[in-house]
Design a protein around this motif. Structure first.
Motif, PDB file in Angstrom:
ATOM      1  N   VAL A 224      50.241  43.546  44.356  1.00 46.13           N
ATOM      2  CA  VAL A 224      48.911  44.036  43.979  1.00 46.13           C
ATOM      3  C   VAL A 224      48.712  45.447  44.529  1.00 46.13           C
ATOM      4  CG1 VAL A 224      46.423  43.709  44.340  1.00 46.13           C
ATOM      5  CG2 VAL A 224      47.869  41.740  43.796  1.00 46.13           C
TER       6      VAL A 224
ATOM      7  N   LYS B 221      50.635  48.012  42.512  1.00 43.84           N
ATOM      8  CA  LYS B 221      49.963  48.335  41.246  1.00 43.84           C
ATOM      9  C   LYS B 221      48.855  49.356  41.476  1.00 43.84           C
ATOM     10  CE  LYS B 221      50.216  44.149  38.427  1.00 43.84           C
ATOM     11  NZ  LYS B 221      49.377  43.083  37.855  1.00 43.84           N
TER      12      LYS B 221
ATOM     13  N   GLN C 240      48.473  54.058  40.468  1.00 46.31           N
ATOM     14  CA  GLN C 240      47.398  54.772  39.774  1.00 46.31           C
ATOM     15  C   GLN C 240      47.080  56.084  40.498  1.00 46.31           C
ATOM     16  OE1 GLN C 240      43.996  52.322  38.479  1.00 46.31           O
ATOM     17  NE2 GLN C 240      45.054  50.627  39.479  1.00 46.31           N
TER      18      GLN C 240
ATOM     19  N   GLN D 168      34.422  42.094  38.868  1.00 46.06           N
ATOM     20  CA  GLN D 168      34.805  42.218  37.466  1.00 46.06           C
ATOM     21  C   GLN D 168      33.791  43.071  36.717  1.00 46.06           C
ATOM     22  OE1 GLN D 168      34.913  37.983  36.672  1.00 46.06           O
ATOM     23  NE2 GLN D 168      37.141  37.993  36.734  1.00 46.06           N
TER      24      GLN D 168
ATOM     25  N   THR E  65      37.839  45.073  38.232  1.00 44.03           N
ATOM     26  CA  THR E  65      38.885  44.577  37.348  1.00 44.03           C
ATOM     27  C   THR E  65      38.294  44.361  35.969  1.00 44.03           C
ATOM     28  OG1 THR E  65      40.213  43.493  39.051  1.00 44.03           O
ATOM     29  CG2 THR E  65      40.394  42.608  36.856  1.00 44.03           C
ATOM     30  N   SER E  66      38.927  44.935  34.968  1.00 45.40           N
ATOM     31  CA  SER E  66      38.506  44.708  33.584  1.00 45.40           C
ATOM     32  C   SER E  66      38.991  43.321  33.163  1.00 45.40           C
ATOM     33  CB  SER E  66      39.124  45.748  32.652  1.00 45.40           C
ATOM     34  OG  SER E  66      38.634  47.013  32.937  1.00 45.40           O
TER      35      SER E  66
ATOM     36  N   ASP F  50      34.271  45.728  29.114  1.00 44.08           N
ATOM     37  CA  ASP F  50      34.452  46.976  29.832  1.00 44.08           C
ATOM     38  C   ASP F  50      33.148  47.749  29.962  1.00 44.08           C
ATOM     39  OD1 ASP F  50      36.209  48.353  31.315  1.00 44.08           O
ATOM     40  OD2 ASP F  50      37.362  49.154  29.659  1.00 44.08           O
TER      41      ASP F  50
ATOM     42  N   ASN G  96      40.752  50.494  38.145  1.00 44.81           N
ATOM     43  CA  ASN G  96      40.969  49.094  37.786  1.00 44.81           C
ATOM     44  C   ASN G  96      41.995  48.517  38.756  1.00 44.81           C
ATOM     45  OD1 ASN G  96      41.453  46.621  36.619  1.00 44.81           O
ATOM     46  ND2 ASN G  96      41.884  47.428  34.588  1.00 44.81           N
ATOM     47  N   TYR G  97      41.551  47.601  39.602  1.00 47.06           N
ATOM     48  CA  TYR G  97      42.495  47.057  40.591  1.00 47.06           C
ATOM     49  C   TYR G  97      43.268  45.856  40.060  1.00 47.06           C
ATOM     50  CZ  TYR G  97      38.933  43.609  42.024  1.00 47.06           C
ATOM     51  OH  TYR G  97      38.006  42.598  42.058  1.00 47.06           O
ATOM     52  N   GLU G  98      43.006  45.436  38.848  1.00 43.51           N
ATOM     53  CA  GLU G  98      43.833  44.504  38.086  1.00 43.51           C
ATOM     54  C   GLU G  98      44.155  43.175  38.779  1.00 43.51           C
ATOM     55  OE1 GLU G  98      47.155  46.318  36.051  1.00 43.51           O
ATOM     56  OE2 GLU G  98      46.237  48.283  36.321  1.00 43.51           O
TER      57      GLU G  98
ATOM     58  N   THR H 115      43.513  39.641  38.533  1.00 47.30           N
ATOM     59  CA  THR H 115      42.906  38.761  37.538  1.00 47.30           C
ATOM     60  C   THR H 115      43.108  37.278  37.821  1.00 47.30           C
ATOM     61  OG1 THR H 115      44.898  38.904  36.175  1.00 47.30           O
ATOM     62  CG2 THR H 115      43.116  40.472  35.696  1.00 47.30           C
TER      63      THR H 115
END
Length: 173
Positions: A12, A15, A19, A89, A114-115, A120, A131-133, A135
């Protein structure tokens, strides 16, 4: 399980670090407030309120970083100020309402979230969106479930990455 968690959490973080361009943009945008004698106001919804605690009570404090709310009231903001908003989110209604209010007042906004499911709403309101993604929970159990959803830990990592990058920018300035 600890090794799995550590490995997944490192993934994580990797990722997030990839960015780099987004972090540069966000850091430059936030540094503008500091250079312009403004402040960076920080707010986190739900569990992300822990980041506000880091801002106010952490071992490393920056005079330009302040909580967005004091005694339940939003701070008086000027056009040179920026807001750094953390939420789990992009469909978080509390965050959407706040971001709309800030956008209407022309306050610069960096949003970390997080999307999900193509929802969005928040990224459209942000000057810079990170976006820390994260999920899903990170660690599979023997029963086939998953556990460990370290949103606050990820948010704190992002916060410190931003501080490091802002510090580099201010040194050059």
């Amino acid at each position: 399980m600890l090794k799995i968690f550590s490995t997944q959490l490192n993934g994580v973080f990797q990722k997030v670090v990839k960015q780099e361009e987004v972090f540069e943009d966000a850091s430059r945008f936030l540094a503008q407030a500091v250079i312009g004698e403004g402040n960076v106001y920080v707010h986190g919804t739900k569990e992300f309120y822990g980041i506000v605690s880091e801002v106010t009570d952490g071992a490393e404090q920056n005079e330009a970083f302040k909580p967005l709310f004091e005694n339940g009231e939003i701070q008086s903001l000027t056009p040179v100020d920026r807001v750094l908003l953390f939420t789990r989110q992009t469909d978080d209604q509390e965050a959407i309402l706040l971001a709309n209010k800030l956008a209407e007042s022309n306050i610069g906004l960096v949003i970390v979230s997080t999307s999900i499911n193509g929802e969005d709403h928040l990224s459209d309101l942000a000057d810079v969106f990170i976006n820390y993604e994260l999920t899903r929970k990170l660690v599979p159990t023997d029963e086939g479930d998953r556990i460990c959803f370290p949103t606050l830990l990820t948010g704190l990592f992002i916060y410190h990455c931003l501080l490091l990058t802002i510090s580099e920018i201010l040194e050059d300035y």
